[in-house]
Every structure is written in structure tokens, then in C-alpha cells.
Design an enzyme around this catalytic site. Structure first.
Site, PDB file in Angstrom:
ATOM      1  N   THR A 125      35.257  36.499  30.569  1.00 59.90           N
ATOM      2  CA  THR A 125      35.443  37.872  30.094  1.00 59.90           C
ATOM      3  C   THR A 125      35.188  37.940  28.593  1.00 59.90           C
ATOM      4  OG1 THR A 125      37.067  38.359  31.819  1.00 59.90           O
ATOM      5  CG2 THR A 125      37.082  39.784  29.887  1.00 59.90           C
TER       6      THR A 125
ATOM      7  N   LEU B 209      41.962  36.415  26.991  1.00 61.27           N
ATOM      8  CA  LEU B 209      40.845  36.858  27.821  1.00 61.27           C
ATOM      9  C   LEU B 209      40.335  35.622  28.536  1.00 61.27           C
ATOM     10  CD1 LEU B 209      38.850  39.165  25.367  1.00 61.27           C
ATOM     11  CD2 LEU B 209      40.156  39.906  27.355  1.00 61.27           C
ATOM     12  N   ASP B 210      40.032  35.737  29.829  1.00 62.96           N
ATOM     13  CA  ASP B 210      39.604  34.548  30.544  1.00 62.96           C
ATOM     14  C   ASP B 210      38.202  34.120  30.110  1.00 62.96           C
ATOM     15  OD1 ASP B 210      37.557  35.595  32.435  1.00 62.96           O
ATOM     16  OD2 ASP B 210      39.245  36.727  33.257  1.00 62.96           O
ATOM     17  N   TYR B 211      37.803  32.942  30.544  1.00 57.96           N
ATOM     18  CA  TYR B 211      36.574  32.288  30.108  1.00 57.96           C
ATOM     19  C   TYR B 211      35.346  33.172  30.296  1.00 57.96           C
ATOM     20  CZ  TYR B 211      33.176  28.416  29.730  1.00 57.96           C
ATOM     21  OH  TYR B 211      32.151  27.592  29.356  1.00 57.96           O
TER      22      TYR B 211
END
Length: 224
Positions: free
Chosen positions: A106, A102-104
Site C-alpha cells: 500500500t 501502511l502495509d508493504y
């Protein structure tokens, strides 16, 4: 099931895979009391593996389901010194890694485990593990825009697609919409890139379901 000997050494927490290769080449590894020096040597859970005279125990498989907040990296280390996903589980002694990313910015569900076979099962698109996201976007999209997500949007070399979507709510006064988006194959920043191609800014994004796991589980639940 057979695994690479260096993987067994790494899973036992004795050394990294690269260091394990070096130990094998130096003749410091025995399998069933026989020295092995060939990289790629396979072992089963029943095989006795010794490194420099130390017998390795089979590391038990562990699984942790975590709700990752925004501002945390989905990795076990970060060269910029930012908080990483394993910082949320300081009491865990096993060498665990996140399944997928999961990106930073999200939030949402992420599984951490030391079971590589199970991780591959979940991550490979051919197994059809659904990933369900809820996105708050700027704007109220037209139905034709949302239908385009199912057809696919080309972004560079990637074809970004959703297998399903649902409008949960719209606020025309605030000009925002909350969407539920379901993916099978998840590429890097998939939802954000897809919405950007349609011309809608993602204000907030969270993953609420990954395969058979959902946010009904606790924020840091041990599954085994």
C-alpha cells in the site's frame, strides 16, 4: 508535562529505553543533581537530567510527512532486509518513528516524528482522525455490498467498518472500480480484509488523507 525519565534519555538519543532502565538502576542517572535509582521517575522539560556525567539536551520535536511507495516497510527496521520507511529520510538525525502503518503493498501518506504525545493523539480512535483511502478493485460492487461496509464486517475478532465511501469511477469493460473509503479506526490491512470479505480483490491501494494531512503536501515535507 511530565515524562518517564527513561523516555527522556531515549528521546535524547543517548540510549534505548531498556538500556536507560539499566543506567537508572546502576545509579548513573541524576535529576537536578540528585541520583535517581527508581524506575518510573518522572521529569519535566525544565528538569536537568545527567547520564554518567553528561547533561542531556531536550530533543526538539520534528515531524516529517512522507509519501510511502509500494515495496517499503512502515517500520524503522526489518529482519528480512527490505527497505524501511526511514530509508526515505537518510538525512534525519533524530530518532523518528512512523505514526500508524501502511502495509508493504500500500502506498500513501505516513507521518514520522519523535513526538509520542502527538502520535498517540493521531492514532487513538477516540480522537476521530479520518484516514481516507483510494482503492482500485476487481469487479463492480453492488450498492448493497458497499452499504455493508458501514454496518461492519466480522473477520475473526475484528469488526471492520468504514465511516464513508464513494464510487469514483467504474469500468465495466475492464471489470474494475475505483473507490474512496474513509476509516476512523484502522486495523491491520483493514481495507484489504474488508473488501476480501465482500468478495472483491484489491488491485491497488493508497492512503490520500490522514487527519488534516493530505496528498497536496510534498512527498517528504518537514513540518517543523
Amino acid at each position: 508535562m511530565k515524562n518517564d525519565c527513561k523516555k527522556r534519555i531515549a528521546q535524547a538519543g543517548y540510549a534505548s529505553r531498556r538500556k536507560a532502565e539499566q543506567l537508572i538502576l546502576e545509579g548513573k542517572v541524576k535529576v537536578n543533581h540528585q541520583v535517581v535509582t527508581t524506575l518510573g521517575t518522572k521529569v519535566t522539560p525544565k528538569d536537568l537530567v545527567e547520564v554518567s556525567g553528561v547533561q542531556l539536551e531536550n530533543e526538539r520535536k520534528v515531524y516529517y510527512l512522507v509519501y510511502k511507495p509500494r515495496g517499503v516497510i512502515s517500520s524503522v527496521k526489518d529482519d528480512k532486509g527490505r527497505k524501511v520507511i526511514t530509508d526515505l529520510l537518510p538525512e534525519v538525525s533524530e530518532r523518528i518513528f512512523p505514526v500508524g502503518r501502511l502495509d508493504y503493498d500500500t502506498s500513501g501518506l505516513i507521518l514520522l516524528t519523535n513526538d509520542g504525545d502527538f502520535a498517540n493523539l493521531l492514532m487513538h480512535p477516540s480522537h476521530g482522525a479520518e484516514k481516507k483511502y483510494v482503492a482500485k478493485i476487481k469487479g463492480v460492487p453492488e450498492p448493497s455490498d458497499l452499504k455493508q461496509m458501514r454496518k461492519g464486517l466480522r473477520d475473526g475478532k475484528d469488526l471492520l467498518k468504514a465511516v464513508g465511501y464513494k464510487i469514483l469511477s467504474s469500468d465495466r469493460r475492464k471489470n474494475t472500480t475505483i473507490l474512496e473509503i474513509t476509516l476512523i479506526e484502522g486495523k491491520n490491512r483493514h481495507v484489504r480484509r474488508m473488501m476480501d470479505k465482500l468478495g472483491y480483490q484489491v488491485l491497488k491501494l493508497k492512503r490520500e488523507k490522514y487527519a488534516f494531512f493530505n496528498t497536496g503536501w510534498s512527498s517528504a515535507r518537514r513540518l517543523s
